[in-house]
Write an enzyme that holds these catalytic residues in place. Structure first.
Site, PDB file in Angstrom:
ATOM      1  N   SER A 159       0.837  -1.195   0.000  1.00 23.01           N
ATOM      2  CA  SER A 159       0.000   0.000   0.000  1.00 23.01           C
ATOM      3  C   SER A 159       0.872   1.246   0.000  1.00 23.01           C
ATOM      4  O   SER A 159       2.010   1.228   0.478  1.00 23.01           O
ATOM      5  CB  SER A 159      -0.890   0.019   1.242  1.00 23.01           C
ATOM      6  OG  SER A 159      -1.539   1.267   1.403  1.00 23.01           O
ATOM      7  N   TYR A 185      -0.120  -0.768  10.783  1.00 25.10           N
ATOM      8  CA  TYR A 185      -0.467  -1.033   9.390  1.00 25.10           C
ATOM      9  C   TYR A 185       0.697  -0.687   8.461  1.00 25.10           C
ATOM     10  O   TYR A 185       1.075  -1.485   7.603  1.00 25.10           O
ATOM     11  CB  TYR A 185      -1.709  -0.229   9.008  1.00 25.10           C
ATOM     12  CG  TYR A 185      -2.099  -0.329   7.553  1.00 25.10           C
ATOM     13  CD1 TYR A 185      -2.579  -1.526   7.027  1.00 25.10           C
ATOM     14  CD2 TYR A 185      -1.978   0.771   6.697  1.00 25.10           C
ATOM     15  CE1 TYR A 185      -2.932  -1.621   5.683  1.00 25.10           C
ATOM     16  CE2 TYR A 185      -2.333   0.682   5.363  1.00 25.10           C
ATOM     17  CZ  TYR A 185      -2.814  -0.519   4.858  1.00 25.10           C
ATOM     18  OH  TYR A 185      -3.161  -0.614   3.533  1.00 25.10           O
TER      19      TYR A 185
END
Length: 331
Positions: A159, A185
């Site tokens: 990401s 994350y």
């Protein structure tokens, strides 16, 4: 020779869909595994590969949900797995290896984002466990089948959010530092990129090439379940009525557009002989020259490319060795 982390001018772009990149690709006789292949980006990846003729295995935590989502799609098998449970991963890979099939494509798509502090039964932080370690164990376990394919690709879905954190080798499980859900994350997404770098370095000689992917900002998936509507609106991902904002030029995509780079990395002839790179918008990305610690959230959103720390070869090797210790296996 290492693949350069720079554009190959693929001719595709931010609005390209999975159907666009798979057009003309024949996957008959090929076998693929797609984690998370029954929802969001994973579902669109499964559809594209299956419609091109591949036999697609979708390991799922909730098989009933997977069966409903995949109903009517030919050439798809559903299997059981829980990526935060090493015993479940071993059971799945044992069954697959017993079938003696070569594995041509492994798309590691499943993941969680911005979750509150949770730990698996080993005590490992949930993002690290589900997003990286589970896929590391799965990939290493199926290496014999990837070698057997004599030309395999592994796609690690990362990401843009890898900007939120480099990998903290001294405290990867937030045992001594304060937990932050975005740092957790971000660290796991950096790990996804470093994993692809090292996997390609170690196994390109066996015909196994690896890629890391930023699919884009896609709200219409289950990934955003821990993020409030107010947060998504503040980020510009939802409009005032709570509907997803779609603007590929701003990295706000549909699931079909988000899956395009995954499918491209898994199948495109343009990537023959290449690997170990981070890709976005259906092309090999550049390396960012910006310092994320000195950027506002708006600066970060507008920045393209991969952070240098996420493609550092020394860190990639260090993460591989740490991952072997954490999952208790040597590749």
């Amino acid at each position: 020779m290492a693949t350069q982390q720079s554009s190959i001018h693929s001719g595709f772009g931010a609005a390209t869909t999975a159907a666009d990149v798979i057009r003309g690709v024949d996957l008959k006789g090929k076998t693929a595994i797609v984690t998370g292949g029954y929802s969001g980006l994973g579902l669109e990846t499964t559809k594209a590969l299956a419609l091109a003729g591949a036999r697609v295995i979708v390991p799922a935590r909730t098989q009933e949900k997977a069966a409903k989502a995949l109903k009517g799609l030919r050439g798809v098998e559903i299997a059981e797995i829980e990526l935060s449970d090493p015993e479940s991963i071993n059971a799945f890979t044992n069954r697959f290896l017993a079938s003696d099939r070569p594995l041509h494509i492994l798309a590691n798509v499943a993941g969680i984002m911005a979750a509150p502090l949770q730990r698996d039964k080993r005590g490992y932080e949930s993002h690290l466990s589900a997003n990286h370690l589970g896929h590391f164990q799965l990939t290493v376990r199926v290496l014999p089948a990837l070698r057997q394919a004599k030309g395999a690709r592994v796609v690690s879905v990362s990401s843009w959010g890898h900007r939120f954190s480099s990998f903290h080798f001294e405290d990867p499980n937030f045992e001594r530092r304060e937990y932050d859900r975005w740092a957790g994350y971000g660290q796991s997404k950096t790990a996804n990129i470093l994993f692809a770098v090292e996997l390609d370095k170690r196994y390109a000689k066996d015909g196994i090439r690896a890629f890391a992917v930023h699919p884009g900002g896609i709200v219409a998936t289950g990934l955003a379940k821990y993020i409030s509507q107010e947060e998504l609106q503040a980020a510009g991902a939802l409009d005032e009525k709570g509907k997803p904002v779609l603007n590929p030029s701003r990295d706000l995509k549909t699931p079909e557009q988000g899956a395009a780079t995954i499918v491209w990395c898994a199948t495109s002839p343009q990537l023959e002989g290449k690997g170990g790179v981070y890709c976005e918008n259906v092309d090999v990305s550049t390396i960012s020259s910006k310092d994320p610690s000195k950027m506002t959230i708006n600066d970060l959103k507008d920045d393209k490319g991969v952070m240098p720390y996420a493609v550092d070869s020394g860190s990639a090797n260090r993460l591989w060795e740490l991952s072997e210790k954490l999952v208790g296996m040597i590749a």
